[in-house]
Scaffold this motif. Sequence first.
Motif: not given
Length: 448
Positions: A389-406
Motif C-alpha cells: 500500500s505504501g502507507n505503513i501507518g495505515k497498514s498497521y492500523r488496518r491489520h490491528d483492526e482485523i487481528g493480524t498478530p504480526l
Amino acid sequence: MEELVALCKRRGFIFQSNEIYGGLQGLYDYGPLGVELKNNLKQSWWREMVFDRDDVEGLDASILTKPSVLKYSGHEDTFTDPLVDCKECKSRWRADQLKSKNCPSCGSDNLTDPRPFNLMFKTSVGPVEDSDSFAYLRPETAQHIFTNFKNVVDSTSKQLPFGIAQIGKAFRNEITPRNFVFRVREFEQMELEFFVVPGTDDQWHESWVEARLNWWNQQGVNKDNLELYHVPEDELAHYSKATVDIMYKFPHGLEELEGIANRTDFDLGSHSKNQQDLDIHSSVLENNESNARLATQDHDSKKWTVPYVIEPSAGVDRGVLAVLNEAYKVEDLGDGKTRTVLELKPHLAPIKAAVIPLKKNHEELVKIASEIKKDLQKLRLGRILLENSGNIGKSYRRHDEIGTPLCITVDFETLEDQSVTIRDRDSMQQNRIKISDLSNYLEGLVLN
C-alpha cells in the motif's frame, strides 16, 4: 453489538445473507476474514477433541435425515417452541421470551394463545412430493453420531470409554432469530458424544465441564466472563440426567455458549432393536424399526451394555461471536487518537502475518517482500498477506483492526543486511530480525 456488526461488515468478517435482495432474517454469510476465523476455531476444536486424544474418532454425516431417526430420538414430539401471534400487526413471537404479554412490535395485548411450533425444516426427497417422500434437515449433529455408533465400533474396535466428534451444519426454524449470529436458522455445531460405562457418567460429566472451560479460555475467552449454569431438573431436556451450560457475557447479555449434557443411554437405546434384552433407561421410546443393536458386549461375561453418553455441544457461530467480543478493543493512544484492535489469539487470527514493503511498488523491496510471503506461506500456518500500500501507518492500523498478530516491514535497511522490522499487534513494539529467523519466529507465535 452495533460496533461488532459494523466491524464485521466493514472488514469482511460477516455479511447479512441475501443482502442485495433485502436480506433473509436469521441467515448470515462469512466473508474472506470471517471464514478464516471460523475455520481456525473449528480446527482448534478438532485438534483438541480428536488429534490430541487417543479415545475419540471423527465423523461427517449427512444433513438430510430420515423422519424415523427424529421420531425415535423424540424430536418430532419435543422439538417445539411456544408460538403466539399478534392479532393487530400479525407478527409472531416465542411466548417464553416475551417479557410482558404485549407484542414487542406494536405494544398490543391482543395475542393468540400459545401453541406448539415444530422447529425442524422439511424438504422433499425424490421426484414425487407427498407425505411419504420427505426428509428433515437435521436440527442437530448428534443423532447421526448415535445411528453410526455400531459402524464406528465395528470399524475401529473402540472400547469404552471413547467418543465420536463431528462438526457440521444444523437447521432450526427459529421463530425470532436475533442478536446477530447468536440465534440463527442455519448454523454450525461442534459436538462430541463421549460414551462411558454406566456408573462412571457423573465423574466424566464433571471432567468434561472443566475441560471445556479450559478450552474456551485458551481461545481467548476470559474465565471472568464465563459462568456455569446447572440446569434445574424441571428445565432439563427429555434425554438429560444432568446438564451444565457454560454461559458467556455476550454483548446482549448472559446466554449459553456451550452445553455439556449427560444424555444417559436414551439415544442409543432409542435407536436399538431388541430392547427387551438390554438394560435401558426407562424413558426410552419403544422402537420397532431399527435394525441395529447399539450396545457393547463384554468379552468375558458376554453381557450387553448400552453406554451412557456425555455430550459437550457448542455452537460455532456463538463461539465466533464470543471470540470477537473478547478480542475487540478501542485503545486511547493519547493526543485524541485511538486505535481499534482485535486481540485474537494468533492461532485464530484470519491473517497470521502481513508483509509490507516500505515503499509502494519499489522493485527490490516488493521482490524481497514477495519472497518472504511465499516462504512463510509454505509453513501452512494460515494466510500470509502481502500489503503493498505504501502507507505503513495505515497498514498497521488496518491489520490491528482485523487481528493480524504480526506485521513484517521490508525497508531499505533490508537491502543491506537482510533483516526486517517486526511489529507486535498488541504491544506495538518493533524489533529487527533476520529474514532467515522469520519462519521459526512465526511458528513460535502461532503454535504456542
